[in-house]
Write a protein that holds these residues in place. Structure first.
Motif, PDB file in Angstrom:
ATOM      1  N   ASN A  25       4.884  44.054 -47.474  1.00  0.00           N
ATOM      2  CA  ASN A  25       3.841  44.045 -48.472  1.00  0.00           C
ATOM      3  C   ASN A  25       3.990  42.861 -49.428  1.00  0.00           C
ATOM      4  N   MET A  26       5.239  42.471 -49.690  1.00  0.00           N
ATOM      5  CA  MET A  26       5.448  41.375 -50.634  1.00  0.00           C
ATOM      6  C   MET A  26       4.959  40.055 -50.070  1.00  0.00           C
ATOM      7  N   ILE A  27       5.037  39.829 -48.741  1.00  0.00           N
ATOM      8  CA  ILE A  27       4.651  38.547 -48.178  1.00  0.00           C
ATOM      9  C   ILE A  27       3.336  38.619 -47.400  1.00  0.00           C
ATOM     10  N   CYS A  28       2.694  39.768 -47.339  1.00  0.00           N
ATOM     11  CA  CYS A  28       1.416  39.898 -46.623  1.00  0.00           C
ATOM     12  C   CYS A  28       0.320  39.162 -47.394  1.00  0.00           C
ATOM     13  N   LYS A  52      -0.608  31.001 -43.967  1.00  0.00           N
ATOM     14  CA  LYS A  52       0.734  30.437 -43.760  1.00  0.00           C
ATOM     15  C   LYS A  52       1.834  31.456 -44.027  1.00  0.00           C
ATOM     16  N   GLN A  53       1.658  32.278 -45.050  1.00  0.00           N
ATOM     17  CA  GLN A  53       2.699  33.219 -45.451  1.00  0.00           C
ATOM     18  C   GLN A  53       2.547  34.539 -44.691  1.00  0.00           C
ATOM     19  N   LEU A  54       2.895  34.530 -43.421  1.00  0.00           N
ATOM     20  CA  LEU A  54       2.849  35.733 -42.602  1.00  0.00           C
ATOM     21  C   LEU A  54       4.258  36.303 -42.464  1.00  0.00           C
ATOM     22  N   PRO A  55       4.367  37.609 -42.278  1.00  0.00           N
ATOM     23  CA  PRO A  55       5.696  38.193 -42.043  1.00  0.00           C
ATOM     24  C   PRO A  55       6.381  37.508 -40.869  1.00  0.00           C
ATOM     25  N   VAL A  56       7.669  37.319 -40.972  1.00  0.00           N
ATOM     26  CA  VAL A  56       8.390  36.564 -39.927  1.00  0.00           C
ATOM     27  C   VAL A  56       8.361  37.281 -38.583  1.00  0.00           C
ATOM     28  N   GLU A  77       1.654  26.726 -36.401  1.00  0.00           N
ATOM     29  CA  GLU A  77       3.051  26.322 -36.572  1.00  0.00           C
ATOM     30  C   GLU A  77       3.878  27.454 -37.168  1.00  0.00           C
ATOM     31  N   ASN A  78       5.146  27.470 -36.818  1.00  0.00           N
ATOM     32  CA  ASN A  78       6.132  28.421 -37.367  1.00  0.00           C
ATOM     33  C   ASN A  78       5.814  29.874 -37.008  1.00  0.00           C
ATOM     34  N   GLN A  79       5.099  30.086 -35.896  1.00  0.00           N
ATOM     35  CA  GLN A  79       4.813  31.452 -35.436  1.00  0.00           C
ATOM     36  C   GLN A  79       5.508  31.668 -34.090  1.00  0.00           C
TER      37      GLN A  79
END
Length: 630
Positions: A25-28, A52-56, A77-79
């Motif tokens: 929830n904090m990074i969603c 960009k700020q998706l859960p890892v 990128e980064n997914q």
């Protein structure tokens, strides 16, 4: 002491369970919903790029109804854990040629219902593990021949609802694992002969709603595992002989809504697993005697909206497993061979409605021992054989409405012991002696005739608008009389006893008796009074000269029949009229008349009251306007 002993571990367990949720929830991102297992769904017009700020741990990303117009080189990128990506119902019109280089691990891509009109030639090539690709609902007009190169694991490809007019013969080369291909709802006019040659694992092929005019003879030869082929709603005017012969595993074939006027002999041979076949909405003029091969697994067959006048007697002989047969809406289909349904021991539903059938052979249904529903409505049937439904003990529904039936044999439904729904309305029932048997059956089985209130007499005129179920046995007592003695009398006394054969009547004229012949069928004449119904009876004397004494203009009495009152003699015809004596009908008509008058008065009073209220409202408005101006 015990309480504090357990409080610490419980608090630790609670923190461990809620930590993943709190982290997600904090990074969603805003406009998104995230769960702790890695599924993210984002909806909203404010989204213009992949967040960009998706859960890892995100493995599934769904974007819907966004304002995203381009997938650029850095969007994914980064997914590294992303496996399934969908961007649907958005404004997407451009994909960068290197857009998917950043996520080569993707297994599913859905870009449905966007504005894509072109695609870079090898945009999907890095996705060597891709299994599903949906590009349906876009504006694609062409597909580059090398578009799908390298997608060796692709199983599901959807190109439907685009603007494709043609495809290169090698466009699907290398897709050896493809099992589902949808090309429906495009504008494809012709397909190359070898376009499906490498799709040896394909099980579902959709080419419906295109503009195909011809199917090449060997087009489907490589599709040895095909189970479903849908090519309905095209413009196919002819079929090549044996075009389907290689499809030995085919289960569903739809050829409906094309332009076929004829089908080559043995077209549907070598398809033993076929379970559903549709060839309706084709202007078929005839069918060959040898059309269907061995199809023991056939369950549904649709043949309607054609120009067929009849069908071959062996059309269904190889479909022993058929459960539902829809042979309806063929407005030129006038007759059916007597052995047409000879080999359908499992048939449960038969629809023959809205054809042009005038006659049914007495043994047409005799082998359909499992039949439960039969539709025969909206035909031109004038009568039915007494044995037509004999032996069909499982028959539960019979629809006979809107035909030209005047009567039915009284025992026609005798063996249908589980009959639950019978419709008979919309026929021209003749409520004379021949109706007595079926009228008795209807009275005893009112719960079966679901439209009994609309099963009404159309003739003779003195029975008009009566329901057949209201006819009583005693009304037909005169039908059993072998002799119908009738006489005319001027003094109220019988003349000398005479024996009169059926169809004759005797008259007493000045002490002598003259024998007069009355035909068995009376001729109705136009009514001379709105409250009277007239009949005419032709009188012909047995002598060469016609003579009728003045005493004839008195009372006519017919034994064991309705009482007629003499009205007029004109050119050898006696016109008779009578007054109906059905009290229930008279009371019903009177009630209807009173009800209509009362309803009319009510509406008149309502209108007057409405005008009164309207007038008061207008006066009130005028007063308010005058007050405001003052």
């Amino acid at each position: 002491m015990t309480d504090s002993y357990f409080r610490g571990p419980l608090r630790l367990i609670l923190i461990l369970f809620t930590l993943p949720h709190l982290t997600c929830n904090m990074i969603c991102p805003r406009s998104c919903l995230c769960n702790f297992i890695g599924a993210v769904k984002c909806v909203g017009y404010t989204i213009t790029d992949i967040p960009k700020q998706l859960p890892v741990q995100t493995y599934l990303l769904q974007l819907n109804d966004t304002n995203m117009k381009i997938i650029n080189e850095q969007s994914l990128e980064n997914q590294d854990l992303l496996l399934r990506f969908s961007l649907t119902n958005s404004q997407l019109h451009t994909i960068h040629p290197l857009a998917f280089h950043a996520a080569p691990q993707l297994k599913s891509i859905k870009l449905s219902s966007n504005d894509l009109s072109t695609l870079p030639a090898r945009v999907f090539s890095p996705l060597t593990t891709l299994e599903q690709l949906h590009l349906d609902g876009n504006q694609l007009e062409t597909i580059a021949p090398e578009m799908f190169n390298g997608l060796v694991r692709l199983q599901d490809l959807d190109l439907s609802r685009n603007k494709l007019t043609s495809l290169a013969s090698e466009v699907f080369n290398g897709l050896t694992n493809l099992t589902f291909l949808n090309l429906g709802r495009n504008s494809i006019k012709k397909l190359p002969l070898t376009i499906f040659r490498s799709l040896t694992k394909l099980s579902h092929l959709m080419i419906y709603n295109n503009e195909l005019e011809v199917l090449e003879a060997a087009m489907f030869d490589g599709l040895v595992n095909l189970e479903e082929l849908k090519i309905h709603h095209n413009q196919i005017a002819s079929l090549q002989p044996q075009v389907f012969w290689s499809l030995r595993n085919l289960k569903v074939l739809t050829l409906s809504s094309n332009r076929l006027q004829a089908i080559p002999e043995k077209s549907f041979y070598n398809m033993p697993k076929l379970s559903k076949l549709t060839i309706y909405k084709n202007p078929l003029l005839s069918l060959p005697d040898h059309l269907m091969g061995h199809m023991p697994e056939m369950r549904e067959f649709y043949l309607y909206n054609t120009n067929l006048t009849t069908v071959p007697g062996n059309l269904f002989s190889n479909m022993s497993g058929l459960l539902s047969l829809n042979l309806h809406f063929n407005d030129k289909l006038r007759e059916l061979p007597s052995d047409l349904f000879c080999c359908l021991p499992n048939l449960q539903k038969l629809s023959l409605k809205s054809n042009n059938l005038h006659y049914l052979h007495p043994q047409l249904f005799w082998r359909l021992t499992t039949l439960g529903i039969v539709f025969l409505s909206n035909n031109k049937l004038k009568n039915l054989p007494e044995s037509i439904f004999q032996g069909l003990r499982g028959l539960m529904t019979i629809d006979l409405k809107n035909n030209d039936l005047k009567t039915l044999p009284g025992d026609i439904f005798l063996s249908n012991t589980v009959l639950r729904a019978l419709t008979l309305s919309g026929n021209i029932w003749d409520c004379t002696c021949s109706i007595r048997g079926i009228a008795r059956w209807i009275r005893h089985n009112e719960h079966v005739v679901i439209d009994k209130q609309d099963v009404i007499c159309h003739s003779p005129v003195y029975q008009l608008l009566r329901t057949i179920g209201s006819l009583r046995d005693e009304e037909f007592n005169f039908c059993d009389a072998k002799k119908v003695p009738s006489y005319f009398s001027t003094s109220g006394q019988r003349p000398a006893s005479t024996t009169t054969p059926p169809g004759t009547t005797s008259t007493a004229t000045q002490g002598t008796t003259q024998q007069v012949t009355i035909p068995a069928t009376t001729k109705p004449a136009a009514s001379t009074s709105p409250d009277a119904t007239t009949l005419s009876t032709s009188l012909h004397t047995t002598h060469s000269t016609y003579y009728m004494s003045p005493s004839f203009y008195d009372r006519l009495v017919i034994e064991q029949g309705p009482e007629f009152v003499h009205h007029n003699l004109h050119r050898g015809w006696v016109y008779l009229w009578f007054l109906p004596s059905y009290t229930a009908l008279a009371w019903f008509l009177m009630f209807c008349h009173i009800f209509l008058v009362a309803a009319g008065l009510f509406f008149i009073l309502a209108a007057i009251y409405g005008m009164y209220l309207l007038s008061k409202t207008i006066d009130k408005l005028k007063d308010e306007c005058a007050h405001n101006e003052g």
